[in-house]
Design a protein around this motif. Structure first.
Motif: not given
Ligand SMILES: [Zn+2]
Lengths: 279, 556
Positions: B437-458
């Motif tokens: 789940n490499p948010c830092g790298t995605a920012d360095r590369i410039g890849l657009q991203y979001a977050f999810h919970s996959d509820s009810p999994v979490t």
């Protein structure tokens, strides 16, 4: 424990393009039993369901398997709903998806009211060499072959003899003790349906009609495997006869009458295997 | 200056201690004017008043309003915990807002079951869910433990993994699950007697009635209503139900459209059809989606479709690149033939329908990215926003390529908390766990991203995903992958506007900008001001959906 009749379940597996659709259509058009076909979408359907539906209206398509959580509408629900019917099918045929492990699909066949007859896994003669070595799906192919109780090499008329023998050796190295047949879809379908007993085969004495099936290319690794293959036929197969080639090139005359099996050496050319079953 | 437009009935201005807009051109404000459910003005109270609005609602004056959280990958099934008691290790809010403490031992589970049994008629099923023995150092759960709770009821304990259930002896007897039972997945003790374990749905289904009960709850309309409550309670204003089949049948579509339309349904749903059937069926699928889209309303959208390509990392069913899993047997399998992915997706891509593809493993991410490359060579569509959802093990090379192709990733960053230690120690080892789940790298590369919970999994809770992305902390106090941590401002955008973008809904939701829905999350504290480790403890008052406040029922 309830002693209600248990509906036999056959699972048809094999990688994408191995001929599962053709086989199912053959089964539906030629079989004399009442069949419920379940197109397994627990992952995917690689089959044109409408094609099946045209031929037979007793086809159930799984629609909403939930991968994330493994509950929800599943193969189990479809099987439960089959038991709720007024007219029960005599055989349930489940088409595993092209990437499914037939063993995982067959695991559902132990639900009360059913019994698992076996997994027939098709191997596409024209594709198997590639599929078996494919870095992405090679393992899927292997798991499918290993899950088989009967392996059938399909599309052999489209492949050269040397390719077929290579496919054969790949398949038998993955599943050395599983019977392997080289056959057409039509023949395979009648073989399969002969494996599946009719609901009333318990009163076999009253039957006067028989059906004949010819398996044109039956081969076996050795005598033990051949014996096991014959032994696995259900009681509805009342006779089997023919000349079969072993892996070492020797041939055997095979006879099965009722539960008595005899295997003897012969120099005669192979004939394939003729099966006579109660209709 | 004042506007020359006449006021509309219902015009209102909300004031707040602070408004975080998720709009970088105007990141903060203190007042927001709402007209017809949309943002009319955002800025200071004076700015808003220039529209001639006299109704000022000051109830949030000491609170923080933010752009409403967007959950781009959850499931309506979230609502099931209203009817099926939760017995997981982590404490959790139920959809009705009640708090359930975590079950920390087998004994606690038995007590929990015994108290349910005390108020349940003998013979009636007791089905509970979410049991998570991964953190328990007590003895492995068996039918004998469950028999201590009751011998008068069938007891079915569905584990959090979704791959295992443990049942009591009542169930074993009810379905004649005896020594030598032929079904694969039936567990036996060393004397050959069934131990109550039923592995995988095939074996769970042996317990017919109890297994069916779960399915009935999961797909009931009541569950959809509970889903809306759970989302509202978490401060979420737009939530995707990622992977359903509602569009396929007129009746089911109608039911869901009605259920989501009622006033008490306090969340906007992105209803996302799951691709099923073979490639030849895809053209009809596209037509169905397009037809269903014509019937949708403000609170139900059908913005994209979903495909599922592999399983989960913790289940060892994700397809992972060389060198494969760290420990344990590799069960990675594609759920669709990889060579057919392009054929499946072509009709959607050509029709301009975005695709979210479930890829947990690195191999699957690669297959999906390659398929999109093929489709883009065939058919230009620059604004596709095709999204790799989960994308947990995506590699740097894959991220660069995905970025160049205009794709997005939706990270399952909650894993760092819920399973980060297991990934480091068991599934994929320390190096790849640190790069999950490499948010830092995605920012360095410039890849657009979001977050999810996959509820009810979490649990659905964007404050928790933000917290997980900012801290990457584990239950034992470790940090897995410190170089992939991001700051709270970045995390806030990933929890709002970036998810909206992936759902092709950023013109409607995800930030507070003039003309968009007046959807807000109402918080008691500012997640930017609290300690980074306290972001998940920020309290949610509730939401404002289309300008209408709705208070959370969550208790703690
Ligand atoms: Zn999901």
């Amino acid at each position: 424990m309830t002693q209600a009749p248990r509906i036999p379940v056959l699972v048809i597996g094999g990688y994408l393009g191995a001929g599962k659709t053709t086989l199912i259509n053959n089964v539906l058009s030629s079989a004399t039993q009442r069949i419920a076909v379940v197109v397994n979408d627990f992952g995917s359907v690689n089959i044109d369901a409408s094609l099946i539906k045209e031929k037979h209206n007793d086809t159930i398509e799984l629609t909403n398997g939930c991968i994330c959580c493994a509950v929800g509408e599943s193969l189990a629900d479809v099987l439960f709903s089959i038991l709720d019917r007024t007219e029960l099918p005599e055989v349930v045929v489940i088409e595993a998806s092209g990437v499914a492990n037939p063993a995982a699909v067959a695991a559902f066949a132990h639900i009360e009211g059913f019994h698992h007859l076996g997994n027939v896994v098709l191997v596409d003669a024209t594709q198997a060499l590639e599929t078996s070595k494919d870095p992405l799906v090679g393992r899927t192919f292997a798991l499918q072959v290993q899950a088989a109780h009967l392996l059938a090499i399909t599309k052999s008329d489209e492949a050269t003899d040397s390719v077929i023998s290579e496919v054969r050796s790949i398949v038998s190295s993955l599943a050395p003790s599983t019977p392997l047949v080289l056959t057409t879809s039509a023949t395979l379908s009648s073989l399969m349906m002969n494996l599946a007993p009719h609901a009333d085969s318990a009163v076999a004495e009253t039957h006067t009609e028989f059906s004949t099936t010819t398996l044109s290319h039956v081969s076996a690794q050795d005598e033990q495997q051949l014996f096991a293959f014959l032994q696995n036929f259900p009681s509805s197969v009342v006779r089997a006869k023919g000349i079969v080639e072993l892996a070492n090139g020797n041939r055997r005359l095979v006879q099965k009458v009722g539960s008595t099996i005899s295997i003897s050496q012969t120099e005669l050319p192979t004939t394939g295997l003729v099966l006579i079953s109660l209709k | 200056m004042t506007s020359t437009q006449p006021p509309h009935a219902g015009d209102v201005i909300y004031t707040a201690r602070l408004i975080r807009t998720a709009n970088p051109s105007q990141p903060t404000a203190t007042a927001i004017a709402v007209r017809d459910g949309k943002v009319l003005s955002v800025g200071t109270l004076e700015d808003c008043q220039q529209w001639g609005i006299t109704t000022i609602d000051r109830q949030f004056e000491d609170k923080v309003l933010t752009a409403g959280f967007v959950e781009a990958h959850s499931h309506i099934m979230t609502g099931m915990y209203s009817n099926i008691p939760y017995v997981g290790w982590f404490g959790r809010h139920m959809p009705d807002g009640s708090w359930v403490d975590g079950v920390k031992s087998t004994d606690e589970l038995v007590q929990r079951l015994a108290s349910i049994a005390a108020t349940t008629e003998p013979g009636q099923p007791i089905v509970v869910s979410g049991f998570d023995p991964i953190y328990l150092d007590t003895e492995r759960l068996s039918c004998h433990h469950l028999d201590e709770a009751t011998t008068q009821h069938p007891v079915f304990v569905f584990h959090a993994s979704g791959h295992l259930a443990t049942v009591n002896s009542f169930i074993l007897q009810k379905y004649s699950i005896e020594a030598g039972h032929p079904a694969p997945g039936v567990g036996f003790d060393k004397n050959g007697q069934p131990n109550g374990e039923l592995r995988e749905p095939a074996a769970m289904a042996l317990a017919r009635d109890e297994f069916r009960l779960i399915g009935q709850v999961v797909f009931s309309l009541e569950t959809i209503g509970h889903f809306a409550n759970a989302m509202r309670n978490a401060g979420i204003t737009t939530a995707a139900d990622l992977g359903n089949n509602f569009h396929a049948k007129d009746e089911s579509l109608e039911e869901v459209l009605n259920a989501t339309r009622i006033d008490s349904f306090h969340v906007r749903v992105a209803s996302v059809p799951r691709i099923i059937g073979g490639p030849p069926a895809m053209h009809e699928f596209v037509e169905k989606v397009q037809e269903a889209r014509t019937k949708t309303h403000d609170k139900m959208h059908i913005p994209v479709v979903k495909m599922v390509l592999d399983g989960s990392i913790q289940g060892f069913t994700a397809v992972v690149n060389w060198p494969g899993y760290f420990t344990g047997e590799d069960h990675g399998l594609f759920l669709l033939p990889p060579e057919q992915v392009v054929d499946y997706l072509r009709p959607f891509h050509q029709a301009g329908i975005g695709i979210h593809c479930h890829c947990n493993g690195s191999t699957t991410s690669g297959v999906f990215i390659d398929a999109i490359e093929v489709l883009l060579r065939e058919h230009a569509w620059l604004d596709h926003r095709h999204t790799i959802t989960h994308a947990q093990l995506i590699t740097q090379a894959q991220m660069r390529k995905a970025k160049n192709l205009g794709m997005s990733a939706n990270f399952f960053v909650n894993h760092m908390w819920f399973w980060g230690e297991q990934h480091r120690d068991i599934t994929i080892g320390p190096d790849r766990a640190a790069a999950m789940n490499p948010c830092g790298t995605a920012d360095r590369i410039g890849l657009q991203y979001a977050f999810h919970s996959d509820s009810p999994v979490t649990p659905a809770n964007q404050l928790h995903t933000m917290w997980a992305a900012v801290n990457r902390a584990t239950p034992h106090g470790d940090v897995v992958g410190p170089a992939e941590r991001i700051d709270v401002n970045r995390a806030f955008h990933a929890a709002t506007i970036d998810g909206a973008y992936q759902l092709h809904m950023d013109h409607l939701v995800g930030s507070l900008e003039v003309g968009k829905y007046a959807d807000m999350t109402v918080l008691e504290q500012d997640p930017y001001e609290v300690d980074a480790m306290a972001i998940r403890d920020v309290q949610v008052w509730g939401t404002i959906l289309g300008g209408v406040p709705s208070k959370s029922t969550a208790q703690r």
